[in-house]
Design a protein around this motif. Sequence first.
Motif, short mmCIF file in Angstrom:
data_model
loop_
_atom_site.label_atom_id
_atom_site.label_comp_id
_atom_site.label_asym_id
_atom_site.label_seq_id
_atom_site.Cartn_x
_atom_site.Cartn_y
_atom_site.Cartn_z
N PRO A 69 0.88 -1.11 -0.09
CA PRO A 69 -0.11 0.03 0.12
C PRO A 69 0.82 1.37 -0.05
CG PRO A 69 -0.90 -1.55 1.77
CD PRO A 69 0.49 -2.11 1.21
N ALA A 70 1.89 1.13 0.45
CA ALA A 70 3.01 2.39 0.62
C ALA A 70 3.69 2.72 -0.61
CB ALA A 70 3.84 2.31 1.70
N ARG A 71 3.49 1.79 -1.67
CA ARG A 71 4.10 1.81 -2.90
C ARG A 71 3.93 3.22 -3.54
NH1 ARG A 71 8.09 -1.13 -5.99
NH2 ARG A 71 8.06 -0.36 -8.17
N ASP A 72 2.65 3.41 -3.79
CA ASP A 72 2.12 4.89 -4.62
C ASP A 72 2.49 5.95 -3.58
OD1 ASP A 72 1.02 3.33 -6.47
OD2 ASP A 72 -0.93 3.60 -5.68
N PHE A 73 2.65 5.90 -2.78
CA PHE A 73 3.05 7.29 -1.84
C PHE A 73 4.40 7.61 -1.77
CE2 PHE A 73 5.15 8.62 2.05
CZ PHE A 73 4.61 10.10 2.40
N PHE A 74 5.36 6.38 -1.89
CA PHE A 74 6.77 6.90 -2.14
C PHE A 74 7.06 7.06 -3.43
CE2 PHE A 74 7.11 5.02 2.32
CZ PHE A 74 8.14 5.78 2.89
N GLU A 75 6.43 6.49 -4.28
CA GLU A 75 6.49 6.83 -5.71
C GLU A 75 6.29 8.34 -5.91
OE1 GLU A 75 4.66 6.07 -10.09
OE2 GLU A 75 4.40 4.55 -8.83
N VAL A 76 5.26 8.91 -5.45
CA VAL A 76 4.79 10.47 -5.70
C VAL A 76 5.64 11.07 -4.75
CG1 VAL A 76 3.22 11.83 -4.91
CG2 VAL A 76 2.33 9.78 -6.00
N ARG A 77 6.14 10.91 -3.39
CA ARG A 77 7.01 11.53 -2.58
C ARG A 77 8.29 11.71 -3.05
NH1 ARG A 77 10.79 10.91 1.29
NH2 ARG A 77 10.69 12.26 3.07
N ASN A 78 9.01 10.60 -3.44
CA ASN A 78 10.28 10.80 -3.97
C ASN A 78 10.34 11.22 -5.13
OD1 ASN A 78 11.06 9.26 -1.86
ND2 ASN A 78 11.36 7.37 -2.89
N GLY A 79 9.29 11.11 -6.23
CA GLY A 79 9.20 11.78 -7.58
C GLY A 79 9.31 13.63 -7.41
N ASP A 80 8.50 13.88 -6.34
CA ASP A 80 8.24 15.35 -6.09
C ASP A 80 9.49 16.01 -5.53
OD1 ASP A 80 5.67 15.05 -7.15
OD2 ASP A 80 4.62 15.48 -5.19
N ILE A 81 9.93 15.04 -4.47
CA ILE A 81 11.31 15.77 -4.04
C ILE A 81 12.55 15.80 -5.24
CG2 ILE A 81 13.35 14.95 -2.60
CD1 ILE A 81 11.40 13.81 -0.73
N LEU A 82 12.46 14.88 -6.01
CA LEU A 82 13.54 14.92 -6.97
C LEU A 82 13.44 15.93 -7.99
CD1 LEU A 82 14.00 10.91 -7.71
CD2 LEU A 82 15.75 12.71 -6.73
N ILE A 83 12.22 16.16 -8.32
CA ILE A 83 11.62 17.18 -9.31
C ILE A 83 12.30 18.56 -8.33
CG2 ILE A 83 9.96 18.66 -10.18
CD1 ILE A 83 8.52 16.03 -10.84
N ALA A 84 11.99 18.77 -7.43
CA ALA A 84 12.25 19.97 -6.68
C ALA A 84 13.86 20.12 -6.52
CB ALA A 84 11.65 20.08 -5.10
N LEU A 85 14.38 19.24 -6.03
CA LEU A 85 15.88 19.22 -5.81
C LEU A 85 16.44 19.47 -7.50
CD1 LEU A 85 16.58 16.22 -3.82
CD2 LEU A 85 16.83 18.59 -3.23
N ARG A 86 16.17 18.87 -8.26
CA ARG A 86 16.76 19.04 -9.74
C ARG A 86 16.38 20.39 -9.99
NH1 ARG A 86 14.64 13.78 -11.27
NH2 ARG A 86 12.65 14.71 -12.00
N ALA A 87 15.36 21.03 -10.04
CA ALA A 87 15.23 22.42 -10.43
C ALA A 87 16.05 23.42 -9.59
CB ALA A 87 13.90 22.87 -10.07
N GLY A 88 16.12 23.08 -8.27
CA GLY A 88 16.90 23.87 -7.42
C GLY A 88 18.54 23.72 -7.86
N LEU A 89 18.75 22.64 -8.12
CA LEU A 89 20.39 22.50 -8.28
C LEU A 89 20.78 22.82 -9.79
CD1 LEU A 89 20.54 19.02 -6.69
CD2 LEU A 89 21.98 20.99 -6.07
N THR A 90 19.75 22.93 -10.70
CA THR A 90 20.01 23.46 -12.11
C THR A 90 20.23 24.86 -12.04
OG1 THR A 90 18.83 21.52 -13.07
CG2 THR A 90 18.92 23.51 -14.41
#
Length: 213
Positions: free
Chosen positions: A129-150
Amino acid sequence: MDPERAARLDNIRTPRGRYAKGVRRRGEILAVALEVFAQLGEKGALIKEIAERMGMSQAGVLRYFGSREGLLIWTLAERDRLAKERTAQESYTDPISPMAATLRRSGDVAGLVRLYVSMAAASGFPDHPARDFFEVRNGDILIALRAGLTELQLAGRIRPDIDPDAIARLALAAADGIQHQWLIDPTVDMGAVIDTIVALVVVAAPPPEGVRP
């Protein structure tokens, strides 16, 4: 991605309740759940403890979350929401350092760290059941980090030959892994590990004009 799955993932970012009273009650339960999980982790008679503090039956508590696993996931989501609110009020010169600050504060809530590590590991199974939550959570974190680092890279504060996506994934992996290490050895400084990544890849911001370094 099929529409049903897309809707399910979107609902993780913006949970929808049936009515305002139910949303408020769910929020009250989550506030109590954070306290209980911080003290006990994901083991023990947690639902019973939460229900007693709320003056509800255990079935009544779970009705707002669908299942025990649902309550665990919602608790982690609420922890993330509060962490984002706090870091939004603070000032950082790079997108990774807020992770260090959050990890340092996590040292005061060992039970929630245990819950996070346990659920993160379980989410590796496709049908958990936690699969979807972590997929979204990690995806959103990576998007934010990539944008800031770029943005930092364009400003000359990160070497041009380093991939922002690789740095983002390294930071997230370090944050996850150091929490597990901390549970085994509480003397580990979780925040310092993330600070080291920042020191290795990010050039310090120049001082304000007119201010000597």
